[in-house]
Structures are given as structure tokens and as C-alpha cells.
Design an enzyme around this catalytic site. Structure first.
Site, PDB file in Angstrom:
ATOM      1  N   LYS A 125      58.679  14.379  30.420  1.00 37.58           N
ATOM      2  CA  LYS A 125      58.653  12.937  30.667  1.00 37.58           C
ATOM      3  C   LYS A 125      58.955  12.618  32.128  1.00 37.58           C
ATOM      4  O   LYS A 125      58.248  11.821  32.759  1.00 37.58           O
ATOM      5  CB  LYS A 125      59.659  12.215  29.762  1.00 37.58           C
ATOM      6  N   ASP A 143      58.406   7.319  26.650  1.00 32.35           N
ATOM      7  CA  ASP A 143      59.829   7.130  26.363  1.00 32.35           C
ATOM      8  C   ASP A 143      59.949   6.423  25.013  1.00 32.35           C
ATOM      9  O   ASP A 143      58.971   6.273  24.277  1.00 32.35           O
ATOM     10  CB  ASP A 143      60.507   6.334  27.483  1.00 32.35           C
TER      11      ASP A 143
END
Length: 228
Positions: A125, A143
Site C-alpha cells: 500500500k 486502504d
């Protein structure tokens, strides 16, 4: 009941609306270089952007290069970030990452996933955020906000973040892909929130496939022609 996947027409309308609402979306983390962004995103894990900005607004004027932060040492860095969750492990990871950047990358942030993910504290991420925001690459950092929006609306239904990421990259039209990460985060943060989504104020509620949206104020009368 499982949410139906959005059609191509629904997805097109969805992103046209988000683009109209925010023509130039940006991360809410404060940064002025790829390195500052890397540090800020690393610190933001399980923390709010507001809390990270409060810390980095004090840190970056003092130290905003790999050498400067490395010279602070773990204990010195902790003094600046101790208000952020998990600051002990984050301080250790940032210092180790700075050392690697100095020794292996001439103090420059790598512009590829392999080298970024080799840095301590940098997962998929974080790498996606840096590649997208700092280097303009068409990546998708999923997220909790994006995971929720993707599954709730039918934009990208998946059991885990990787499934949602791959689905988003597949279905989002090229004209939107570069900024879509920011649009989706901001939409999830301020409108499609977890417990009480603001469906009555949502500019894309008519193309959203969430079956419970009317319980949260979505207007039934809105119709979109030719959404199939």
C-alpha cells in the site's frame, strides 16, 4: 445479499461526478519531496493524516533528507513522532529505511515497486501511494476507505485488499486511473463513511448498487438513463 458489480456506464458516471467535485485531488498528507511523502505515508499506518501532519510539520523543517533523519537516530526521531500510534516501531523502520536509501540508492527514493517494498516499513500500500503520488504511476493503494467504497458500491467487490486493488485497476477507465486513488479515499473519508454513510448528500448515490443506501437518505427518485 451480495452487491452487484457496477456496469461500465455506472463506473463512467461515478468517476465523472467525482472528478467534477474535485478536479485536482491531492493527498491530505503534507510533503514537498518524494522522500517526505515516503516518510509521511510510512508514519500514517494506523494513524490519521492529521496526526501525521502535526508531527511532520515539526520534523521536516529540521530533518527532511535521509541523511538528516538518520543522524537524528531512533531516539531523536521518536521525539518528533511520539504522538503517532506505533511510533516506536515506525521510528526504527524509518531510520533503517534511511540507511538503505543512503547506501543503496544515493539517497533517492526508488521509483519501482521492488526497491520500495524492500525498505523497512514499506508494504504494498505504501509503495502504491509513493508510485502514484510522487511518480505519477497508475497504481491503486487500497486502504480501509477504498476497500469499503469498492465493496459497498459495487465498484470493486473483493474479499481482501489485493482483490479489490486488481479489480479497480481492471474496471476504472484510463482517463480516471491516475487520480482515482485520491477520489476514492476522499469519498470514503467524508461521504461513504463506515457507520453512517451520507447517502442523502452523495453525488453518486444513483449509480451506487448498495442495497441499504435508501436507509441512509439516498433519493429513490433519481434516475440515470442508460446505466446498463
Amino acid at each position: 445479499m451480495a452487491v452487484k458489480n457496477m456496469t461500465k456506464k455506472q463506473i463512467q458516471i461515478f468517476f465523472e461526478r467525482l472528478r467534477e467535485q474535485r478536479p485536482t485531488p491531492k493527498t491530505e498528507l503534507n510533503y514537498s519531496s518524494p522522500f517526505e511523502l515516503l516518510v509521511a505515508v510510512t508514519l500514517s499506518a494506523q494513524a490519521t493524516d492529521v496526526s501525521v501532519n502535526k508531527a511532520t510539520d515539526k520534523l521536516f523543517p529540521i530533518a527532511n533528507t535521509p541523511e538528516a533523519i538518520y543522524n537524528l537516530g531512533v531516539e531523536g526521531l521518536k521525539e518528533y513522532i511520539k504522538t503517532i500510534g506505533l511510533y516506536n516501531s515506525k521510528a526504527e523502520n524509518v531510520i533503517k529505511a534511511c540507511k538503505m536509501l543512503i547506501e543503496l540508492h544515493n539517497s533517492q527514493v526508488p521509483d519501482n515497486r521492488k526497491d520500495l517494498e524492500a525498505l523497512p516499513g514499506v508494504g504494498r500500500k505504501t509503495a502504491n501511494v509513493v508510485l502514484n503520488t510522487a511518480f505519477g504511476q497508475a497504481t491503486m493503494a487500497v486502504d480501509t476507505h477504498i476497500f469499503r467504497v469498492g465493496n459497498r458500491t459495487g465498484l470493486a467487490v473483493g474479499k481482501n485488499v489485493l482483490e479489490v486493488e486488481h479489480r479497480l485497476i481492471k474496471v476504472i477507465p484510463k482517463e480516471f486511473i491516475l487520480d482515482s486513488h485520491h477520489w476514492l479515499i476522499l469519498h470514503g473519508r467524508y461521504t461513504c463513511i463506515a457507520r453512517k454513510p451520507k447517502c442523502g448528500e452523495c453525488i453518486v448515490s444513483d449509480v451506487c448498487n448498495w442495497t441499504d443506501k435508501y436507509e441512509f437518505g439516498a433519493v429513490r427518485e433519481i434516475k440515470v438513463k442508460n446505466v446498463e
